[in-house]
Scaffold this active site. Structure first.
Site, PDB file in Angstrom:
ATOM      1  N   HIS A  37       0.759  -1.251   0.000  1.00 50.15           N
ATOM      2  CA  HIS A  37       0.000   0.000   0.000  1.00 50.15           C
ATOM      3  C   HIS A  37       0.791   1.302   0.000  1.00 50.15           C
ATOM      4  O   HIS A  37       0.185   2.371  -0.104  1.00 50.15           O
ATOM      5  CB  HIS A  37      -0.981   0.004   1.174  1.00 50.15           C
ATOM      6  CG  HIS A  37      -1.966  -1.120   1.112  1.00 50.15           C
ATOM      7  ND1 HIS A  37      -2.926  -1.203   0.117  1.00 50.15           N
ATOM      8  CD2 HIS A  37      -2.130  -2.219   1.880  1.00 50.15           C
ATOM      9  CE1 HIS A  37      -3.636  -2.304   0.300  1.00 50.15           C
ATOM     10  NE2 HIS A  37      -3.180  -2.940   1.351  1.00 50.15           N
ATOM     11  N   LYS A  63      -5.050  -9.764  -8.069  1.00 45.72           N
ATOM     12  CA  LYS A  63      -5.840  -9.108  -7.030  1.00 45.72           C
ATOM     13  C   LYS A  63      -6.851  -8.188  -7.706  1.00 45.72           C
ATOM     14  O   LYS A  63      -6.498  -7.449  -8.622  1.00 45.72           O
ATOM     15  CB  LYS A  63      -4.912  -8.321  -6.110  1.00 45.72           C
ATOM     16  CG  LYS A  63      -5.535  -8.019  -4.765  1.00 45.72           C
ATOM     17  CD  LYS A  63      -4.546  -7.322  -3.849  1.00 45.72           C
ATOM     18  CE  LYS A  63      -5.279  -6.751  -2.654  1.00 45.72           C
ATOM     19  NZ  LYS A  63      -4.443  -5.814  -1.899  1.00 45.72           N
ATOM     20  N   ASN A  66      -6.357  -2.924  -5.647  1.00 43.44           N
ATOM     21  CA  ASN A  66      -5.295  -2.564  -4.705  1.00 43.44           C
ATOM     22  C   ASN A  66      -5.153  -1.046  -4.687  1.00 43.44           C
ATOM     23  O   ASN A  66      -5.104  -0.411  -5.735  1.00 43.44           O
ATOM     24  CB  ASN A  66      -3.968  -3.225  -5.088  1.00 43.44           C
ATOM     25  CG  ASN A  66      -2.958  -3.167  -3.965  1.00 43.44           C
ATOM     26  OD1 ASN A  66      -3.113  -3.835  -2.942  1.00 43.44           O
ATOM     27  ND2 ASN A  66      -1.934  -2.355  -4.119  1.00 43.44           N
ATOM     28  N   THR A  67      -5.086  -0.504  -3.501  1.00 43.46           N
ATOM     29  CA  THR A  67      -4.960   0.954  -3.358  1.00 43.46           C
ATOM     30  C   THR A  67      -3.582   1.312  -2.820  1.00 43.46           C
ATOM     31  O   THR A  67      -3.160   0.761  -1.805  1.00 43.46           O
ATOM     32  CB  THR A  67      -6.058   1.488  -2.406  1.00 43.46           C
ATOM     33  OG1 THR A  67      -7.327   1.011  -2.844  1.00 43.46           O
ATOM     34  CG2 THR A  67      -6.068   3.007  -2.381  1.00 43.46           C
ATOM     35  N   HIS A 135      -3.286  -3.156   8.189  1.00 42.10           N
ATOM     36  CA  HIS A 135      -4.363  -3.556   7.276  1.00 42.10           C
ATOM     37  C   HIS A 135      -5.018  -2.315   6.685  1.00 42.10           C
ATOM     38  O   HIS A 135      -5.247  -1.343   7.387  1.00 42.10           O
ATOM     39  CB  HIS A 135      -5.364  -4.404   8.075  1.00 42.10           C
ATOM     40  CG  HIS A 135      -6.665  -4.641   7.396  1.00 42.10           C
ATOM     41  ND1 HIS A 135      -6.807  -5.585   6.402  1.00 42.10           N
ATOM     42  CD2 HIS A 135      -7.872  -4.075   7.554  1.00 42.10           C
ATOM     43  CE1 HIS A 135      -8.066  -5.571   5.982  1.00 42.10           C
ATOM     44  NE2 HIS A 135      -8.731  -4.658   6.667  1.00 42.10           N
TER      45      HIS A 135
END
Ligand SMILES: *[C@@H]1O[C@H](CO)[C@@H](O)[C@H](O)[C@H]1NC(C)=O
Ligand SMILES: *[C@@H]1O[C@H](CO)[C@@H](O)[C@H](O)[C@H]1NC(C)=O
Ligand SMILES: *[C@@H]1O[C@H](CO)[C@@H](O)[C@H](O)[C@H]1NC(C)=O
Length: 169
Positions: A37, A63, A66-67, A135
């Site tokens: 991230h 995936k 995703n950021t 997370h």
């Protein structure tokens, strides 16, 4: 006059309601969080290349989303988590620059995952544990994303209408 106030208020409320949270990721420690991230502030991030280089995937599949947060060395996310020991969701106080990557085709397999990317800003929601982010729970991008400015605007409009309405009659 009242009609205009009602219109302004309802459009502000609509903006507040149109908030979107991205899908959660399955990160569990600071190193994995940084890898998945964090990218440099100010730099362009190519989703295709970065996700391939960092081997970001979901099990053996591409995936879905995703950021990336543009936060050099994770300085801001680490500040958000300072002093938080027990696993807690923390919301950023400001909008952070983001690159959001969305998978284009469902049939591709790693490492050939192709992403459609968007530069945006958002209030991020992360899980902090033992002083570190572990997370990424999602982000909200909107003018009223961080709630408090939004509430302030609504209150200001309301107070102004109370002040102005008697004067107009
Ligand atoms: C990512 O890959 C796809 C498929 O090759 C391509 O269409 C797209 O333009 C690429 N995105 C960027 C930002 O290079
Ligand atoms: C990429 O995303 C933009 C904005 O959401 C959308 O308009 C565009 O159609 C998408 N492109 C592809 C190839 O999926
Ligand atoms: C942050 O994300 C978690 C998990 O999705 C959610 O339960 C929580 O409500 C979110 N926090 C805010 C302020 O939206």
């Amino acid at each position: 006059m009242l009609d205009i106030m009602v219109a302004v208020l309802s459009s502000l409320l609509t903006i507040c309601i149109i908030l979107s949270f991205s899908l959660p990721s399955d990160t569990q420690n600071i190193n994995a969080f940084m890898e998945k991230h964090i990218v440099k502030e100010g730099a362009e991030t190519n989703c295709n290349q970065t996700i391939k280089d960092r081997n970001i995937r979901f099990k053996n599949n591409c995936k879905f989303r995703n950021t990336f947060i543009h936060d050099t060395n994770g300085k801001k996310v680490k500040e958000m988590c300072a002093g938080i020991v027990k696993s807690t969701f923390v919301i950023s106080k400001e909008l952070l620059p983001l690159t959001d990557c969305l998978l284009m085709g469902r049939t591709a397999r790693p490492p050939n995952c192709a992403y459609n990317q968007t530069r945006t800003t958002g209030v991020i929601n992360i899980t902090c544990e033992n002083n570190y982010p572990v997370h990424f729970a999602g982000y909200k991008s909107s003018f009223c994303a961080s709630y408090s400015p939004c509430a302030l605007i609504v209150i200001t409009v309301f107070l102004l209408s109370q002040l102005l309405l008697p004067a107009m009659r």
